[in-house]
Write a protein that holds these residues in place. Sequence first.
Motif, short mmCIF file in Angstrom:
data_model
loop_
_atom_site.label_atom_id
_atom_site.label_comp_id
_atom_site.label_asym_id
_atom_site.label_seq_id
_atom_site.Cartn_x
_atom_site.Cartn_y
_atom_site.Cartn_z
N TRP A 1 0.83 -1.21 0.00
CA TRP A 1 0.00 0.00 0.00
C TRP A 1 0.87 1.27 0.00
O TRP A 1 0.48 2.30 0.52
N GLN B 1 -9.57 -3.75 5.66
CA GLN B 1 -10.58 -2.68 5.58
C GLN B 1 -9.94 -1.30 5.58
O GLN B 1 -10.56 -0.32 5.20
N GLN B 2 -8.70 -1.24 6.07
CA GLN B 2 -8.07 0.07 6.20
C GLN B 2 -7.29 0.46 4.93
O GLN B 2 -6.73 1.54 4.87
N GLN B 3 -7.26 -0.45 3.96
CA GLN B 3 -6.41 -0.23 2.79
C GLN B 3 -6.63 1.14 2.15
O GLN B 3 -5.68 1.88 1.90
N THR B 4 -7.90 1.47 1.88
CA THR B 4 -8.19 2.72 1.17
C THR B 4 -7.68 3.92 1.96
O THR B 4 -7.11 4.85 1.40
N ARG B 5 -7.90 3.87 3.26
CA ARG B 5 -7.48 5.01 4.09
C ARG B 5 -5.96 5.14 4.11
O ARG B 5 -5.42 6.24 4.05
N GLU C 1 -3.83 4.01 1.82
CA GLU C 1 -3.36 4.44 0.50
C GLU C 1 -3.59 5.93 0.28
O GLU C 1 -2.74 6.64 -0.24
N ALA C 2 -4.76 6.40 0.72
CA ALA C 2 -5.05 7.84 0.57
C ALA C 2 -4.07 8.66 1.41
O ALA C 2 -3.60 9.72 0.98
N GLU D 1 -0.63 8.63 -0.25
CA GLU D 1 -0.69 9.49 -1.45
C GLU D 1 -0.58 10.94 -1.04
O GLU D 1 0.12 11.74 -1.66
#
Lengths: 402, 351
Positions: B225, B337-341, B343-344, B347
């Motif tokens: 990530w 479940q935390q992947q998106t957070r 990665e954001a 970034e």
Amino acid sequence: MMYEHFDNAVKGIKEKLNNDPEGINARKKYVLELSRLGRKLYSKDETIAWCGVTAPFDLLSAMGVTSCFVEFVGAMLASTQTAGYFFEEAEDSGFATDSCAYHRAVMGAVLKNAMPKPDFIIGTSSPCTAGLAIVENFAHQYKKDFFVLNVPQNYTKDAIKFLAAQVEEMTLFVSDHTQRPLSMEKLGMALENFNRSSQLLKDIYDLAKTKPSPVDNRLLRDFGVVMPLLMGTKAGVDICQAFKDELNHRIATGWHHVSKEKTRLMWIQNRIQHPFPMDEMLDDLGAKIVVDELNNVTWEPMDPDNPFESIAKRMISIPFSMDTSERIRLMQNLAQDYQIDGAINPCHWGCRQGTGARGLISKGMQDINVPVLNLEIDCVDSRNLSKGQIETRVEAFMEMLS
Amino acid sequence: MNKKIGFTCAYTPVPLIEAAGFSPYRVFPDTKAPDQAGHLLHDNLCPHVKKVLDRALADDLPELEGMVFINSCDTMRRLADAWKQARPDDKIILIDLPSGTDILSLDFLSKEYERLSTTLFKWNNETSSPEIISGRIKEKISLWNIVADLVKKTEEKMSQDFFPGYASGLQQIINTAATESTDHALAMAQNKLEPEQPAKPGLSPVFVFGNLLFDPKVYDLFEDWNMHVTGTDFCTSSRFVTHVDTGLDDNIFRSLAISYLKQTPCARTMDTAMPGSIAQRIVERAKKSNAKGVIGFTLKFCDPYLARVPMIRQALQKESIPFLMLEGDCTTGSMGQQQTRIEAFTEMLEV
């Protein structure tokens, strides 16, 4: 604002008591003294210490310090229905909604500048980790000196010696801040008052055991948790005496025989602090809380010649300081002494310390054939309260007991 | 093969277990056992304790000669209480852990560690003179310290460059010290000190802290990530492998007490002279590890950490260090479940 609130309460209760000079009015006298304490805390003229629940308030009082445990304020905010405003402040600042609402409410009050600024802070590792974490937040926020009393769980010689040494060191910390040394004479008087209050508490609890019991669902609510704030003072002794007189009077006049007592109950841990009509509900069902778990004297008399060790032993003897099996043993003794039919355990959301033992307590009480109703409720935060569900469960429990 | 002693808290000195002739076995909350702990305790307790108790209830444990509990927090105290119900035949000991680092606390903890050592020797039916016991403890500490120093060196390397797989490799070494033996951990550490792959630029440097993050796979996920873990502060990471300075006191238990209480502390241990010092410590460690951002990862319902997060957030904000706070339940599933957070967040650090 808070000073005015307590000042008005003091004036109002005094007026009521003056209008009834012959009455015993124990609960009014008790609330009057707590309102006086509240007024002192907010008066800005006193040396103030915010503390953990098991701090030695008698010793602090002997040293001229007005002290109180922070959860008391959380409970007060809930009972006056002002806690919601402070929860939001704490939660917006990052305090988890899963945490104990006593602490969230009072932390919100700190952040909103609605708490009196302390001169120093005294944390206690008992009853709970969360309480100690919150007073550390107090110390950080107010930038005030911080002293911690570590209350060991094991009742050993080393543990007592360790805590006694800390209590003694605390007196030096307090003296440094007040510029007043500890007067052994004043401490002796405070311990004398404490001992007299303790004896009266034993008498009160013995009277409450009478069948039918002369207590009602409100008389001794949260009494054992709050009274230590006053027990080192003459006022504390007077209040205990008033409660004893009140119970004797009720027995002498046969009040207890006319009161409804279909079911005798034990209330585990603290009562619900927000205005949830539990007492009224139980009244209607003929159920009487004859004993609260914390209405219990678990300590030996204080020894004025050995004050720090006595205080240490007392602090370790409190059910929350010990392991759960010891707490259950004390509850089982109470259940038998008071001949209860059942127990209600309000599993205060966010309490790892007390509620954390829910299953063990149920099992321990089942071992002596006492059914327990575990109510999943937040005792301080009423925002997610399911009143109907609680009512149904209480009714069903009472039906089962009868 | 030595008999095993179970434990759950990073304040348990492994050299004491090994000196008494046992192998350490840290009971990680890693299990497929059914969720039953709530019946004995309550559902709103931290998943660490609940899963460890689930393991005990489902007998998902190796053969243990005894269990060491530390009353580091309310939930750990309740675990010790529940263990007696779940496994009534187990030998257990609960060590009182003070929350401060003052002299009285150090003296008391040294006596508690001595009580632990005496109990462990008794459990192994060993009677030796205090001198022999002290000598054996020192011997085990020397070995332990080599591992601790290698772990520290590895962490330093991690803070300088990103080497793929290095963070999870470090976690494997630490887990070996916790669940097998210091000897095995040492052999592993010596092999893994040099990164297997060359340094790779481009990932976002992040310092991570919290209570429990023991699964090496999580660190691989972090890399997937876009995250370069520059340093960690978990009770399952380098904080567990405490270097013990035996020269601090003639009494070995006092040396242990000083080293453990004054190590990088768990949130529950505090310096009363500096309330909220955990916040400053995390800022300093993040800066020292060259991180651009900080991720806090704590278990749900963990009071010691959750109550200090606002102070930590404030301190990081003051230093303009971006902060992401995550709560989970010990499993890699919840980490997914935390992947998106995450990665954001990484970034955002690149911008």
